[in-house]
Design a protein around this motif. Structure first.
Motif, mmCIF file in Angstrom:
data_model
loop_
_atom_site.group_PDB
_atom_site.id
_atom_site.type_symbol
_atom_site.label_atom_id
_atom_site.label_comp_id
_atom_site.label_asym_id
_atom_site.label_seq_id
_atom_site.Cartn_x
_atom_site.Cartn_y
_atom_site.Cartn_z
ATOM 1 N N ALA A 14 13.999 -1.396 -13.031
ATOM 2 C CA ALA A 14 13.591 -1.727 -11.540
ATOM 3 C C ALA A 14 12.514 -0.550 -11.275
ATOM 4 C CB ALA A 14 14.559 -1.815 -10.564
ATOM 5 N N LYS A 15 12.317 0.171 -12.156
ATOM 6 C CA LYS A 15 11.219 1.504 -11.846
ATOM 7 C C LYS A 15 11.417 2.227 -10.819
ATOM 8 C CE LYS A 15 7.490 -1.039 -14.243
ATOM 9 N NZ LYS A 15 8.172 -0.848 -15.703
ATOM 10 N N ARG A 16 12.748 2.415 -10.559
ATOM 11 C CA ARG A 16 13.359 3.408 -9.213
ATOM 12 C C ARG A 16 13.798 4.586 -10.165
ATOM 13 N NH1 ARG A 16 14.968 -1.750 -6.855
ATOM 14 N NH2 ARG A 16 16.865 -1.534 -7.745
ATOM 15 N N PRO A 17 13.605 5.652 -9.920
ATOM 16 C CA PRO A 17 14.032 6.978 -10.455
ATOM 17 C C PRO A 17 15.342 7.435 -9.772
ATOM 18 C CG PRO A 17 12.336 7.661 -9.260
ATOM 19 C CD PRO A 17 12.312 6.208 -9.304
ATOM 20 N N VAL A 18 16.217 8.135 -10.353
ATOM 21 C CA VAL A 18 17.501 8.447 -9.513
ATOM 22 C C VAL A 18 17.755 9.754 -9.634
ATOM 23 C CG1 VAL A 18 20.100 8.184 -10.086
ATOM 24 C CG2 VAL A 18 18.550 6.140 -10.644
ATOM 25 N N ILE A 19 18.288 10.302 -8.638
ATOM 26 C CA ILE A 19 18.579 11.769 -8.493
ATOM 27 C C ILE A 19 20.176 11.941 -8.882
ATOM 28 C CG2 ILE A 19 18.702 13.796 -6.913
ATOM 29 C CD1 ILE A 19 15.841 12.782 -7.653
ATOM 30 N N VAL A 93 10.511 4.978 -4.349
ATOM 31 C CA VAL A 93 8.810 5.547 -4.061
ATOM 32 C C VAL A 93 8.043 4.764 -3.305
ATOM 33 C CG1 VAL A 93 7.184 6.535 -5.585
ATOM 34 C CG2 VAL A 93 9.637 6.735 -6.246
ATOM 35 N N LYS A 94 7.340 5.402 -2.267
ATOM 36 C CA LYS A 94 6.430 4.490 -1.495
ATOM 37 C C LYS A 94 5.218 4.709 -1.943
ATOM 38 C CE LYS A 94 9.365 3.979 2.570
ATOM 39 N NZ LYS A 94 9.508 4.210 3.900
#
Length: 95
Positions: A14-19, A93-94
């Motif tokens: 979904a193109k969301r990085p993860v920490i 990420v906005k």
């Protein structure tokens, strides 16, 4: 407990990085950014044919080196002695 398919793949696809905040092991008391994954398959010949195994690798930037590194998800999640116990945080990420 988070899983490779339900959290890592889902968030990265979904193109969301993860920490990942890691409590112990090689990255103990350190956070890394998960920015991808790879699936490797190995095949070996056994007495009754061939045996294939999938290795799920988590692609990270660790802030210690300039390049991308990989964590073996299986070793990270299931080795109770040296596993990288910690938390898994999603990021939005906005623009």
């Amino acid at each position: 407990m988070w899983t490779f398919d339900k959290q890592v793949k889902k968030e990265i696809d979904a193109k969301r990085p993860v920490i990942m905040n890691i409590a112990r092991g090689y990255y103990g008391s350190h956070s890394v950014t998960v920015n991808g994954y790879k699936n490797y398959k190995t095949t070996k010949t056994v007495s009754n044919g061939k045996q294939t195994k999938t290795h799920n690798m988590i692609a990270i930037y660790d802030g210690w080196t300039s390049g991308q590194r990989y964590i073996d998800y299986q070793a990270f999640a299931y080795d109770l002695i040296s596993s990288g116990f910690g938390s898994f945080n999603t990021v939005v990420v906005k623009n």
